[in-house]
Write a protein that holds these residues in place. Structure first.
Motif, PDB file in Angstrom:
ATOM      1  N   GLU A  21       4.924  -4.177  14.702  1.00 43.33           N
ATOM      2  CA  GLU A  21       3.629  -3.543  14.943  1.00 43.33           C
ATOM      3  C   GLU A  21       3.314  -2.532  13.850  1.00 43.33           C
ATOM      4  O   GLU A  21       2.176  -2.457  13.356  1.00 43.33           O
ATOM      5  CB  GLU A  21       3.619  -2.874  16.314  1.00 43.33           C
ATOM      6  CG  GLU A  21       2.271  -2.293  16.685  1.00 43.33           C
ATOM      7  CD  GLU A  21       2.251  -1.783  18.111  1.00 43.33           C
ATOM      8  OE1 GLU A  21       1.227  -1.983  18.788  1.00 43.33           O
ATOM      9  OE2 GLU A  21       3.252  -1.190  18.546  1.00 43.33           O
ATOM     10  N   GLN A  22       4.320  -1.754  13.450  1.00 46.06           N
ATOM     11  CA  GLN A  22       4.103  -0.783  12.383  1.00 46.06           C
ATOM     12  C   GLN A  22       3.712  -1.476  11.083  1.00 46.06           C
ATOM     13  O   GLN A  22       2.780  -1.043  10.392  1.00 46.06           O
ATOM     14  CB  GLN A  22       5.374   0.042  12.152  1.00 46.06           C
ATOM     15  CG  GLN A  22       5.217   1.066  11.033  1.00 46.06           C
ATOM     16  CD  GLN A  22       6.525   1.724  10.635  1.00 46.06           C
ATOM     17  OE1 GLN A  22       7.589   1.127  10.769  1.00 46.06           O
ATOM     18  NE2 GLN A  22       6.449   2.944  10.118  1.00 46.06           N
ATOM     19  N   ALA A  23       4.403  -2.555  10.735  1.00 47.79           N
ATOM     20  CA  ALA A  23       4.104  -3.269   9.499  1.00 47.79           C
ATOM     21  C   ALA A  23       2.666  -3.779   9.491  1.00 47.79           C
ATOM     22  O   ALA A  23       1.935  -3.628   8.500  1.00 47.79           O
ATOM     23  CB  ALA A  23       5.085  -4.426   9.313  1.00 47.79           C
ATOM     24  N   VAL A  24       2.241  -4.379  10.597  1.00 46.77           N
ATOM     25  CA  VAL A  24       0.886  -4.924  10.667  1.00 46.77           C
ATOM     26  C   VAL A  24      -0.149  -3.810  10.577  1.00 46.77           C
ATOM     27  O   VAL A  24      -1.148  -3.923   9.854  1.00 46.77           O
ATOM     28  CB  VAL A  24       0.705  -5.751  11.943  1.00 46.77           C
ATOM     29  CG1 VAL A  24      -0.762  -6.158  12.128  1.00 46.77           C
ATOM     30  CG2 VAL A  24       1.590  -6.996  11.901  1.00 46.77           C
ATOM     31  N   GLN A  25       0.081  -2.712  11.289  1.00 47.53           N
ATOM     32  CA  GLN A  25      -0.894  -1.622  11.273  1.00 47.53           C
ATOM     33  C   GLN A  25      -0.965  -0.945   9.905  1.00 47.53           C
ATOM     34  O   GLN A  25      -2.055  -0.557   9.448  1.00 47.53           O
ATOM     35  CB  GLN A  25      -0.570  -0.607  12.369  1.00 47.53           C
ATOM     36  CG  GLN A  25      -0.836  -1.132  13.780  1.00 47.53           C
ATOM     37  CD  GLN A  25      -2.286  -1.528  14.004  1.00 47.53           C
ATOM     38  OE1 GLN A  25      -3.212  -0.851  13.523  1.00 47.53           O
ATOM     39  NE2 GLN A  25      -2.503  -2.625  14.711  1.00 47.53           N
ATOM     40  N   LEU A  26       0.166  -0.803   9.229  1.00 44.35           N
ATOM     41  CA  LEU A  26       0.148  -0.242   7.873  1.00 44.35           C
ATOM     42  C   LEU A  26      -0.605  -1.158   6.919  1.00 44.35           C
ATOM     43  O   LEU A  26      -1.381  -0.695   6.069  1.00 44.35           O
ATOM     44  CB  LEU A  26       1.573  -0.024   7.377  1.00 44.35           C
ATOM     45  CG  LEU A  26       2.356   1.112   8.031  1.00 44.35           C
ATOM     46  CD1 LEU A  26       3.817   1.082   7.562  1.00 44.35           C
ATOM     47  CD2 LEU A  26       1.734   2.464   7.697  1.00 44.35           C
ATOM     48  N   ALA A  27      -0.375  -2.458   7.054  1.00 46.06           N
ATOM     49  CA  ALA A  27      -1.091  -3.416   6.213  1.00 46.06           C
ATOM     50  C   ALA A  27      -2.592  -3.336   6.455  1.00 46.06           C
ATOM     51  O   ALA A  27      -3.396  -3.314   5.511  1.00 46.06           O
ATOM     52  CB  ALA A  27      -0.573  -4.824   6.466  1.00 46.06           C
ATOM     53  N   LEU A  28      -2.982  -3.294   7.719  1.00 48.85           N
ATOM     54  CA  LEU A  28      -4.408  -3.219   8.046  1.00 48.85           C
ATOM     55  C   LEU A  28      -5.041  -1.957   7.473  1.00 48.85           C
ATOM     56  O   LEU A  28      -6.157  -1.999   6.932  1.00 48.85           O
ATOM     57  CB  LEU A  28      -4.592  -3.256   9.557  1.00 48.85           C
ATOM     58  CG  LEU A  28      -4.341  -4.605  10.228  1.00 48.85           C
ATOM     59  CD1 LEU A  28      -4.169  -4.423  11.730  1.00 48.85           C
ATOM     60  CD2 LEU A  28      -5.474  -5.577   9.934  1.00 48.85           C
TER      61      LEU A  28
END
Length: 215
Positions: A17-24
């Motif tokens: 979840e952290q990876a996806v939110q940072l990417a977004l």
């Protein structure tokens, strides 16, 4: 007190979840006219690359979905390219929704995989071409796809992108156990996926991760 010899902590759904939110958060800074640029060293443009990443995350969630996940092949969705040389996806974003809609597709696909990793028992195994894996393995795969494709996108979109070192260390330990452990984790992950040189190590022209569970 002597230094700890413990390795990196296991990968979790929270890490994904952290990876996806940072990417977004990074991709939302892209100029609206930049999405047709080539994504780094890939042959796809940036729009197609986000669709491909969304498709990866969706497909990993789908593999974990059946009560008896497949062990010898993918769940048989239809994957197709919209143009010769483009990525073959089951997931495509509506161009009329613009880049905000494209990133919403990415966020939704990531959320599906996060939910499946959180709710699937650790004993479950499902097929991946790089080795039958467990929910944590699919989370790690999703993180690698997210981190390295955001790198490709950042190059094409003219954005800065450096993910957290501890996140990189955990996915390296899970999927690339033979990678160097004393070098910068982010540079090492880029090296392990054929995207960068690493001092003292030849640049990789082919690569794959080890998806099978570590124990």
């Amino acid at each position: 007190m002597p230094p700890s010899t413990a390795g990196p902590l296991p990968v979790t759904a929270d890490d994904l979840e952290q990876a996806v939110q940072l990417a977004l958060a990074t991709l939302r800074e892209a100029p609206s006219a930049a999405w047709d640029r080539k994504a780094g060293s890939l042959e796809w443009d940036c729009w197609e690359t986000v669709e491909h990443l969304s498709d990866d995350l969706f497909a990993y969630a789908a593999q974990l979905g059946p009560k008896a996940p497949p062990l010898e092949g993918d769940v048989p969705f239809v994957w197709e390219s919209r143009r010769p040389g483009g990525p073959a996806n089951a997931i495509h974003a509506d161009r009329a929704a613009g880049s905000a809609g494209l990133l919403q597709v990415l966020e939704a696909s990531g959320a599906l995989l996060v939910a499946m990793v959180r709710t699937t028992p650790s004993r479950v195994r499902a097929y991946h071409v790089f080795g039958v894996s467990d929910p944590v393995g699919f989370a790690a795969m999703g993180i690698v796809e997210t981190l390295v494709h955001t790198h490709d996108l950042a190059e094409g979109l003219g954005l800065a992108w450096t993910p957290p070192a501890d996140l990189c260390s955990r996915v390296l330990a899970r999927l690339f156990p033979d990678a160097p452990s004393t070098t910068d984790p982010w540079l090492t992950l880029l090296w392990a996926t054929g995207r960068a040189e690493l001092p003292g190590h030849p640049r990789l022209t082919t690569w794959r991760w080890q998806g099978t569970p570590r124990s």
